[in-house]
Design an enzyme around this catalytic site. Structure first.
Site, PDB file in Angstrom:
ATOM      1  N   CYS A 154      78.351 -42.753  39.278  1.00 33.73           N
ATOM      2  CA  CYS A 154      77.551 -43.492  38.295  1.00 33.73           C
ATOM      3  C   CYS A 154      76.151 -43.840  38.788  1.00 33.73           C
ATOM      4  O   CYS A 154      75.161 -43.629  38.087  1.00 33.73           O
ATOM      5  CB  CYS A 154      78.291 -44.742  37.833  1.00 33.73           C
ATOM      6  SG  CYS A 154      78.528 -46.020  39.093  1.00 33.73           S
ATOM      7  N   HIS A 205      80.115 -50.371  37.993  1.00 35.78           N
ATOM      8  CA  HIS A 205      79.794 -49.178  37.206  1.00 35.78           C
ATOM      9  C   HIS A 205      78.516 -49.439  36.412  1.00 35.78           C
ATOM     10  O   HIS A 205      78.187 -50.582  36.077  1.00 35.78           O
ATOM     11  CB  HIS A 205      80.936 -48.838  36.249  1.00 35.78           C
ATOM     12  CG  HIS A 205      80.805 -47.478  35.636  1.00 35.78           C
ATOM     13  ND1 HIS A 205      80.968 -46.311  36.356  1.00 35.78           N
ATOM     14  CD2 HIS A 205      80.504 -47.086  34.363  1.00 35.78           C
ATOM     15  CE1 HIS A 205      80.802 -45.272  35.557  1.00 35.78           C
ATOM     16  NE2 HIS A 205      80.504 -45.707  34.343  1.00 35.78           N
ATOM     17  N   HIS A 217      76.793 -41.924  30.954  1.00 37.89           N
ATOM     18  CA  HIS A 217      77.109 -42.286  32.333  1.00 37.89           C
ATOM     19  C   HIS A 217      77.918 -41.179  32.993  1.00 37.89           C
ATOM     20  O   HIS A 217      78.410 -40.256  32.323  1.00 37.89           O
ATOM     21  CB  HIS A 217      77.907 -43.590  32.360  1.00 37.89           C
ATOM     22  CG  HIS A 217      79.250 -43.491  31.660  1.00 37.89           C
ATOM     23  ND1 HIS A 217      80.419 -43.863  32.249  1.00 37.89           N
ATOM     24  CD2 HIS A 217      79.586 -43.051  30.413  1.00 37.89           C
ATOM     25  CE1 HIS A 217      81.440 -43.667  31.412  1.00 37.89           C
ATOM     26  NE2 HIS A 217      80.947 -43.184  30.282  1.00 37.89           N
TER      27      HIS A 217
END
Length: 249
Positions: A154, A205, A217
């Site tokens: 991420c 994240h 993402h």
């Protein structure tokens, strides 16, 4: 003023689309790195550098950057005119807020609202290019610690996109990026979105907001677009954030 802002925004989006469309190449059967380089009139070293490749092997449907990425200096200046405000306190950074759906008018005017944290003009001017490029990377696999076209995690995905846009940013974790940003109440397309307590406690994240309550993402299935209305992401959502400052390399 609104008309002027709209014209600048349209110019940026047009530039982003044309730049990204000519930047990526999808590997086909029989391709080699040298063949791809020759076809696109660049050197093998260029492709290695732009994609941060550590080996010369390629695979079918792999996406490669084959043109020198556009940089922020090519974007019209003085897009953002907001004045800096006091950075939100650390205690407020962990407040969970409800995702909001941004209307078209807000997407154009939000960068000019004084209550939002200021971002360098050249940094935020690259939002359209970053988002457009990000969408073209859908399907690239997830790789823990990855920050190349071979695979991303991420934060590696965020790092790659911003460096390809010519912005000065170092490779860090999502938790560290969170510490360098400020919460925004009204996000614009290109702002960051953070989540907590996914695979570990705390900020764990992140992705990029792309409008319509969606974000892009590097998830467990690879680069993908996901809705913030998803029960899982609602549960782990923290906030929309914006880098305190981004400058050109």
């Amino acid at each position: 003023m609104f008309k002027k802002v709209l014209i600048v925004t349209v110019l940026l989006i047009s530039f982003a689309s044309s730049a990204s469309a000519n930047t990526l190449y999808e590997v086909k059967k029989g391709d080699t790195l040298s063949k791809i380089a020759k076809l696109n009139k660049v050197t093998i070293n260029d492709i290695r550098s732009w994609n941060k490749l550590t080996k010369d092997s390629v695979y079918i449907k792999q996406k490669l950057v084959v043109k020198k990425p556009a940089v922020a200096t090519k974007t019209p200046a003085k897009v953002v005119t907001t004045k800096p405000v006091v950075v939100t306190s650390a205690s407020k950074q962990e407040t969970v807020v409800t995702p909001v759906q941004v209307k078209d008018a807000q997407l154009i005017t939000a960068p000019f609202q004084e209550q939002e944290k200021s971002l360098s003009g050249k940094g935020q001017a690259m939002y359209p290019l970053i988002v457009d490029f990000a969408k073209r990377l859908e399907g690239i696999p997830y790789v823990y610690g990855g920050y190349t076209m071979s695979g991303f995690d991420c934060s590696g995905f965020i790092y790659f996109l911003h460096t390809q846009a010519g912005l000065d940013i170092t490779r860090q974790s999502s938790e560290s990026y969170f510490a360098q940003t400020s919460v925004v109440s009204i996000p614009v397309v290109g702002d960051l979105v953070f989540f907590q307590n996914t695979y570990k406690q705390g900020i764990s994240h992140m992705g990029i907001y792309i409008g319509d309550n969606k974000f892009i993402h590097a998830g467990s299935k690879g680069v993908e677009v996901t809705s913030l209305d998803s029960s899982y992401w609602k549960e782990h959502f923290v906030s929309f954030n914006r880098f305190n400052a981004l400058t050109v390399k």
